[in-house]
Write a protein that holds these residues in place. Structure first.
Motif, PDB file in Angstrom:
ATOM      1  N   VAL B  21       0.841  -1.209   0.000  1.00  0.00           N
ATOM      2  CA  VAL B  21       0.000   0.000   0.000  1.00  0.00           C
ATOM      3  C   VAL B  21       0.870   1.250   0.000  1.00  0.00           C
ATOM      4  O   VAL B  21       0.596   2.217  -0.713  1.00  0.00           O
ATOM      5  N   ALA B  24       2.162   1.737  -3.437  1.00  0.00           N
ATOM      6  CA  ALA B  24       1.084   2.166  -4.339  1.00  0.00           C
ATOM      7  C   ALA B  24       0.724   3.628  -4.101  1.00  0.00           C
ATOM      8  O   ALA B  24       0.449   4.369  -5.058  1.00  0.00           O
ATOM      9  N   LEU B  25       0.726   4.053  -2.844  1.00  0.00           N
ATOM     10  CA  LEU B  25       0.448   5.471  -2.557  1.00  0.00           C
ATOM     11  C   LEU B  25       1.528   6.355  -3.188  1.00  0.00           C
ATOM     12  O   LEU B  25       1.215   7.414  -3.754  1.00  0.00           O
ATOM     13  N   LEU B  28       0.917   6.768  -6.785  1.00  0.00           N
ATOM     14  CA  LEU B  28      -0.211   7.679  -7.040  1.00  0.00           C
ATOM     15  C   LEU B  28       0.144   9.142  -6.753  1.00  0.00           C
ATOM     16  O   LEU B  28      -0.704  10.021  -6.903  1.00  0.00           O
ATOM     17  N   PHE B  30       1.390  10.302  -3.715  1.00  0.00           N
ATOM     18  CA  PHE B  30       1.399  10.653  -2.284  1.00  0.00           C
ATOM     19  C   PHE B  30       2.777  10.275  -1.736  1.00  0.00           C
ATOM     20  O   PHE B  30       3.020   9.152  -1.307  1.00  0.00           O
ATOM     21  N   GLY B  32       4.576  11.610   0.768  1.00  0.00           N
ATOM     22  CA  GLY B  32       4.924  11.805   2.178  1.00  0.00           C
ATOM     23  C   GLY B  32       4.468  10.692   3.116  1.00  0.00           C
ATOM     24  O   GLY B  32       4.136  10.958   4.261  1.00  0.00           O
ATOM     25  N   VAL B  33       4.482   9.462   2.632  1.00  0.00           N
ATOM     26  CA  VAL B  33       4.055   8.358   3.483  1.00  0.00           C
ATOM     27  C   VAL B  33       5.275   7.484   3.777  1.00  0.00           C
ATOM     28  O   VAL B  33       5.852   6.877   2.884  1.00  0.00           O
ATOM     29  N   ARG B  34       5.674   7.443   5.032  1.00  0.00           N
ATOM     30  CA  ARG B  34       6.884   6.728   5.419  1.00  0.00           C
ATOM     31  C   ARG B  34       6.598   5.248   5.642  1.00  0.00           C
ATOM     32  O   ARG B  34       7.400   4.385   5.309  1.00  0.00           O
ATOM     33  N   ASP B  35       5.461   4.957   6.223  1.00  0.00           N
ATOM     34  CA  ASP B  35       5.166   3.566   6.584  1.00  0.00           C
ATOM     35  C   ASP B  35       3.652   3.376   6.641  1.00  0.00           C
ATOM     36  O   ASP B  35       2.911   4.302   6.983  1.00  0.00           O
ATOM     37  N   VAL B  36       3.229   2.173   6.269  1.00  0.00           N
ATOM     38  CA  VAL B  36       1.803   1.827   6.344  1.00  0.00           C
ATOM     39  C   VAL B  36       1.690   0.463   7.020  1.00  0.00           C
ATOM     40  O   VAL B  36       2.450  -0.459   6.708  1.00  0.00           O
ATOM     41  N   ARG B  37       0.776   0.357   7.946  1.00  0.00           N
ATOM     42  CA  ARG B  37       0.485  -0.924   8.587  1.00  0.00           C
ATOM     43  C   ARG B  37      -1.015  -1.172   8.448  1.00  0.00           C
ATOM     44  O   ARG B  37      -1.832  -0.274   8.672  1.00  0.00           O
ATOM     45  N   ILE B  38      -1.368  -2.392   8.100  1.00  0.00           N
ATOM     46  CA  ILE B  38      -2.779  -2.726   7.907  1.00  0.00           C
ATOM     47  C   ILE B  38      -3.258  -3.586   9.075  1.00  0.00           C
ATOM     48  O   ILE B  38      -2.631  -4.595   9.416  1.00  0.00           O
TER      49      ILE B  38
END
Lengths: 80, 80
Positions: B21, B24-25, B28, B30, B32-38
């Motif tokens: 994710v 993918a961000l 697209l 974006f 400024g996203v360092r980390d994503v956790r679901i």
């Protein structure tokens, strides 16, 4: 800066996964569960500290990738 | 009475879905996203209004079914 996005199925959409969990809880002896709905929790770690930018970008992230707007609702909160 | 259970992967557990994710961000736009956790969000609709009973049962529901305590943390909130 961190953000949490909560993605839930719209009320009118059936949730077979939630139904399976409700039945399994009943089987385990937890009788007092009327309904279960399963959603997603997306935790984002954002660089920078521009809250306004995050508030502007998060709805776009939700509608473009994190949630399916046809069947899901998304809401978010920003944690400094 | 309603309850919400938030199930998240423990910090030390890799999250390939979150990594996908995040990438993918970035694709697209974006950046400024360092980390994503679901994680998972489980919304429970409980019969009865015995908050103490719900507070006693919810940790058991989490450890027995809703979360895998080996790799996941669970926390809950009760909404009257």
């Amino acid at each position: 800066m961190k953000a949490k996005v909560y993605v839930t199925l719209k009320r009118e959409v059936l949730d077979p996964q939630g139904d399976a969990v409700r039945r399994a809880l009943g089987t385990l002896g937890f009788e007092g569960v009327r309904d279960v709905r399963i959603g997603k929790l997306v935790e984002l770690d954002l660089t920078g500290a521009d809250r306004a930018k995050a508030e502007a970008e998060l709805p776009a992230m939700c509608s473009k990738l994190l949630a399916n707007p046809v069947i899901e609702d998304a809401r978010f909160e920003i944690i400094d």
